[in-house]
Design an enzyme around this catalytic site. Structure first.
Site, PDB file in Angstrom:
ATOM      1  N   HIS A  67      38.843  -6.815  12.769  1.00  0.00           N
ATOM      2  CA  HIS A  67      38.545  -7.050  11.367  1.00  0.00           C
ATOM      3  C   HIS A  67      37.809  -8.375  11.158  1.00  0.00           C
ATOM      4  O   HIS A  67      36.814  -8.469  10.454  1.00  0.00           O
ATOM      5  CB  HIS A  67      39.902  -7.123  10.647  1.00  0.00           C
ATOM      6  N   ARG A 108      33.444   2.253   7.752  1.00  0.00           N
ATOM      7  CA  ARG A 108      34.627   2.516   8.579  1.00  0.00           C
ATOM      8  C   ARG A 108      35.842   2.556   7.668  1.00  0.00           C
ATOM      9  O   ARG A 108      36.321   1.513   7.232  1.00  0.00           O
ATOM     10  CB  ARG A 108      34.783   1.404   9.619  1.00  0.00           C
ATOM     11  N   ARG A 151      32.993   7.560   6.948  1.00  0.00           N
ATOM     12  CA  ARG A 151      33.461   8.222   8.169  1.00  0.00           C
ATOM     13  C   ARG A 151      34.936   8.579   8.010  1.00  0.00           C
ATOM     14  O   ARG A 151      35.718   7.763   7.508  1.00  0.00           O
ATOM     15  CB  ARG A 151      33.276   7.276   9.366  1.00  0.00           C
ATOM     16  N   GLU A 169      29.362   9.962  20.366  1.00  0.00           N
ATOM     17  CA  GLU A 169      29.882   8.761  21.024  1.00  0.00           C
ATOM     18  C   GLU A 169      30.692   9.102  22.269  1.00  0.00           C
ATOM     19  O   GLU A 169      31.243   8.227  22.917  1.00  0.00           O
ATOM     20  CB  GLU A 169      30.689   7.898  20.042  1.00  0.00           C
ATOM     21  N   ASN A 215      28.563   2.021  20.554  1.00  0.00           N
ATOM     22  CA  ASN A 215      29.650   1.165  21.055  1.00  0.00           C
ATOM     23  C   ASN A 215      30.563   1.962  21.979  1.00  0.00           C
ATOM     24  O   ASN A 215      30.908   1.518  23.072  1.00  0.00           O
ATOM     25  CB  ASN A 215      30.491   0.612  19.899  1.00  0.00           C
ATOM     26  N   ASP A 216      30.936   3.150  21.514  1.00  0.00           N
ATOM     27  CA  ASP A 216      31.792   3.985  22.345  1.00  0.00           C
ATOM     28  C   ASP A 216      30.993   4.713  23.416  1.00  0.00           C
ATOM     29  O   ASP A 216      31.444   4.837  24.549  1.00  0.00           O
ATOM     30  CB  ASP A 216      32.550   4.998  21.477  1.00  0.00           C
ATOM     31  N   ARG A 226      35.060  -1.538  26.150  1.00  0.00           N
ATOM     32  CA  ARG A 226      34.220  -2.396  25.309  1.00  0.00           C
ATOM     33  C   ARG A 226      34.901  -3.697  24.892  1.00  0.00           C
ATOM     34  O   ARG A 226      34.250  -4.613  24.405  1.00  0.00           O
ATOM     35  CB  ARG A 226      33.744  -1.621  24.073  1.00  0.00           C
ATOM     36  N   CYS A 240      24.182   4.238  14.779  1.00  0.00           N
ATOM     37  CA  CYS A 240      24.963   3.321  13.948  1.00  0.00           C
ATOM     38  C   CYS A 240      25.812   2.363  14.786  1.00  0.00           C
ATOM     39  O   CYS A 240      26.569   1.574  14.242  1.00  0.00           O
ATOM     40  CB  CYS A 240      25.843   4.081  12.964  1.00  0.00           C
TER      41      CYS A 240
HETATM   42  C1  PEP Z   1      30.547   3.247  17.767  1.00  0.00           C
HETATM   43  O1  PEP Z   1      31.407   3.654  18.554  1.00  0.00           O
HETATM   44  O2  PEP Z   1      29.395   2.906  18.112  1.00  0.00           O
HETATM   45  C2  PEP Z   1      30.825   3.154  16.329  1.00  0.00           C
HETATM   46  C3  PEP Z   1      29.889   2.897  15.460  1.00  0.00           C
HETATM   47  O3  PEP Z   1      32.108   3.289  15.941  1.00  0.00           O
HETATM   48  P1  PEP Z   1      33.240   2.178  16.124  1.00  0.00           P
HETATM   49  O4  PEP Z   1      32.574   0.901  16.564  1.00  0.00           O
HETATM   50  O5  PEP Z   1      33.902   2.044  14.806  1.00  0.00           O
HETATM   51  O6  PEP Z   1      34.107   2.777  17.171  1.00  0.00           O
HETATM   52 MG    MG Z   2      33.193   4.633  17.844  1.00  0.00          MG
END
Ligand code: PEP
Ligand code: MG
Length: 755
Positions: free
Chosen positions: A362, A469, A505, A603, A626-627, A637, A674
């Site tokens: 956060h 989110r 989402r 993802e 990211n995932d 990550r 994203c």
């Molecule tokens: C991601 O996984 O790239 C994503 C945007 O979702 P989060 O970072 O909330 O897992």
């Molecule tokens: Mg994600």
């Protein structure tokens, strides 16, 4: 033994600093010799005094505090004789001296060997055991050999002044602490340590600005506690038997005691901030009690700590609200919370560093919304010793520089100035579209999770929200929010950006986003029950949330709903069915809500291969890099240890991104990115070249991304992407793109730590 010895010497030799080296040394010796305690004492240069510098087994807080002359104790005897001392039962020896702060009286067997360099004693290595049986010859030989090996390194550290600084309890200059980049940017400022206010042990080292004032505040706090205790006693008179009430007499006596009160005042007089002085005195005093043989007296240590906590909260109550934050504050803590960050006036705050957390915490997201750099997961942060120090936060490289030297400071001052100039120059782009030099328009949306993002996002010219989110409204509560509770948050977002699209989402908890009130314990949470898997198993959660989203969009018609963590088509079919059910229910209830656009997040690697089939079932795809990067490369990550393997520009990632893009287009559907990758200027060129239809980035990076798009043609970006595909090493891809940025006049976006 020889192998062990070599390994220890190697590990000690590759330590980043002398204090790390000593810590590694004692930890390894303790394990190798299977002893209860291993400690190292060093001689203060130019004197005949030894200071405890590192220990495994004694109280860690005694480090730097236990000092003794060559005339004192068994450690002094080793230094005095310049030869090993090996005893079966140390407390029986005439030279034995007990230091309460070490908690050592339980140990009997003692072996001390001197650390000697060119005939001069530099220190003493000590091992201790509970048993009353001395050490064998092999242990003596092992320890003596190690002492010879470390002597050279200690001498070198003495020559460079590092030992002297360590002995003074100073942090070395140019100390670099590594973590993870939580929010991009660089900042130079003064550390302000935040801590859990009720915890005496978390009070940082801080010196007093005004000694008189500190003493007065402390005495005032003691008076307040006296009164508080009197009131409690009053309330308890009837409830407690007389003998239990003597506890209050004991408290009152302690409040008058010279040890606790006098000791604290004395420390303040030496220039220490009252809470720090109190922390040290309580520690010392409590430990004295803990060492006592009498069980009743030992218990009193807890009372002293309790009293200490009470005085601390009175002290802090006096200060609360008055501690002004200075300009250029860098907020530092063990686990900085979003509310601690929110307490700092935005004009004073320039950076955040937290020993825990990750870029998806956060607080990191809030930092990105505020456009300030953040370093997260800096595990080795010496939190207690950073307050008031000059620091540099490098949010790109995930580094904190403590007490930077002249050269480092100069380099980062230049970078920070360039960043400011760049932000100023780019602010003019807010009102301009993200259109390439050959006329291709690429909408740029923002990623968000907080209402705090709204204003800066609108100011930066965001064309909508590409990812909201929804976990955050769930995290700030102590139970699942109801439909009615969710509506206002969603409505505010939808309204603020109307008529631009807002992507909400569905709940993506699990993995690294736990909910305190919905604990999921799994060995492998990233491969477990997370995202859509949870909400499909709990249709009531899914229906409540999507009903709230749909109701929030009433009359606005700009809602997009996005499903996270999809790994097969069945999940999309089920999610679609539930969403249709939610809308049908609302229509039955008399509402007239349009059909929202639906999207699937790509993802998970399987979703890349299924992109076309998934895209046929919804209106758009959105890649969560990211995932996706973590699953493709098998790199957590949030794990600092493997962070150097986390490469969004890895050839495998690029191929996956291309495949997903082609799949979506074959189905005739648009595809966005994203994940954080969409905010990386180098990656933007590739995504443009691959044919992505839009990007969603955090607010702070929005105008930079626009700048990249406006500086390239899609044809050039395509050529660069094709060239990148021929490279096998992510670092070479980075170089190629950095060079392209520089050549296009965007050198200001190429930052250190990225390569
Ligand atoms: C991601 O996984 O790239 C994503 C945007 O979702 P989060 O970072 O909330 O897992
Ligand atoms: Mg994600």
């Amino acid at each position: 033994m020889l192998k062990t010895l070599q390994r220890i010497v190697e590990e000690v030799g590759s330590a980043a600093s002398m204090s790390d080296a000593l810590a590694i040394l004692v930890a390894n010796i303790r394990t190798a010799l299977k002893v209860n305690v291993c400690s190292v004492y060093l001689v203060t240069p130019g004197s005949e005094h030894l200071v405890l510098m590192a220990t495994e087994g004694l109280n860690a807080t005694a480090v730097g505090k236990v000092r003794l002359s060559f005339e004192e104790g068994l450690v002094g005897l080793v230094a005095q004789r310049a030869e090993p001392v090996n005893l079966d039962d140390a407390p029986q020896h005439a030279r034995y001296r007990y230091f309460p702060e070490t908690g050592e009286q339980r140990y009997h067997a003692f072996l001390g060997v001197p650390i000697i360099h060119q005939r001069r004693v530099l220190g003493v290595l000590v091992v201790q055991k509970r048993a009353r049986r001395g050490f064998g010859e092999s242990a003596v030989a092992f320890l003596s050999t190690l002492a010879v090996q470390v002597a050279v390194a200690i001498r070198q550290a003495e020559l460079s002044g590092e030992i002297q600084r360590l002995l003074r309890g100073e942090l070395p200059t140019d100390l670099i602490i590594r973590g993870l980049g939580g929010s991009p940017g660089v900042a130079i400022g003064i550390a302000r340590v935040v801590y859990a206010q009720a915890d005496l042990e978390k009070v940082p080292d801080r010196s007093a600005d005004d000694i008189e004032e500190e003493i007065a505040a402390f005495e005032h706090a003691v008076e307040d506690v006296r009164e508080e205790l009197a009131q409690i006693r009053q309330r308890m008179v009837r409830a407690l038997p007389a003998e239990e009430q003597t506890l209050f007499d004991a408290y009152a006596m302690m409040l008058d005691s010279d040890h606790l009160i006098g000791g604290t005042v004395q420390r303040i007089e030496e220039g220490t901030w009252a809470p720090t002085a109190l922390r040290d005195t309580v520690r010392k005093y409590a430990r004295t009690f803990e060492e006592m043989d009498d069980a009743y007296l030992r218990e009193r240590a807890a009372d002293i700590r309790d009293l200490g906590r009470r005085i601390l909260s009175q002290l802090l109550a006096q200060e609360r609200g008055e501690t002004p934050y200075r300009e250029n504050t860098v907020l530092i803590g063990d686990d900085v919370s979003a509310s601690q960050l929110a307490e700092v006036p935005p004009e004073c705050l320039i950076g955040v560093v937290s020993a825990r957390g990750s870029s998806s915490s956060h607080v990191a997201i809030l930092a990105r919304a505020l456009g300030i750099p953040a370093v997260m997961g800096a595990e080795n942060l010496p939190v207690g010793r950073l307050d008031g120090r000059e620091v540099i936060v490098d949010g790109y490289g995930g580094r904190l520089f403590v007490q930077p030297g002249r050269q480092v400071r100069r380099e980062f001052t230049r970078l920070a100035r360039e960043e400011r100039e760049l932000a100023r120059d780019l602010s003019g782009l807010a009102s301009k579209p993200a259109i390439t030099l050959d006329g291709v328009t690429l909408p740029i949306y923002v990623n968000s999770g907080l209402l705090a993002d709204v204003e800066p996002a609108l100011k930066s010219g965001a064309e909508g929200v590409g990812l909201y989110r929804t976990e955050f409204p769930y995290m700030v509560r102590d139970r699942f929010p109801s439909e009615e509770e969710q509506i206002p948050t969603y409505r505010q977002m939808l309204q603020a950006f109307h008529p631009r699209p807002v992507t909400l989402r569905t709940l993506d908890i699990g993995g690294d986003k736990p909910l305190a009130y919905f604990p999921v314990r799994e060995d492998n949470p990233f491969l477990g029950w997370r995202g859509i898997r949870i909400t499909l198993d709990h249709p009531e959660l899914f229906l409540t949330q999507t009903r709230a989203m749909l109701r929030a969009s009433d009359g606005l018609d700009n809602l997009r709903i996005l499903f996270p963590m999809i790994s097969n088509v069945a999940e999309v079919d089920e999610a679609n069915e539930l969403l249709t059910r939610a809308r049908d229910e609302l229509l039955e209830e008399g509402a007239s809500i349009g059909v929202p656009q639906r999207g699937v997040m790509i993802e998970v690697p399987s979703a890349v291969y299924l992109a076309e089939a998934l895209a046929r079932r919804v209106d758009y795809l959105s890649v969560g890099t990211n995932d996706l990067v973590q699953y493709l490369l098998a790199v957590d990550r949030n794990n600092t240890r493997v962070a150097s393997l986390y490469h969004p520009l890895h050839p495998a990632v690029l191929q996956a991104l291309q495949q997903a893009c082609e799949g979506a287009h074959r189905a005739g559907k648009p595809i966005y990115v994203c994940g954080e990758m969409a905010g990386d200027p180098a990656a933007v060129i590739l995504l443009l070249g691959m044919g992505y239809d839009a990007l969603s980035v955090s607010v702070a990076g929005l105008t930079r991304v626009k700048w990249v798009i406006r500086s390239f043609t899609r044809v050039r970006a395509r050529a660069l992407f094709e060239e990148a595909l021929r490279l096998e090493d992510p670092l070479h891809v980075r170089e190629l793109l950095d060079d392209a940025l520089i050549e296009a006049g965007l050198g200001g976006l190429v930052r250190p730590g990225k390569r």
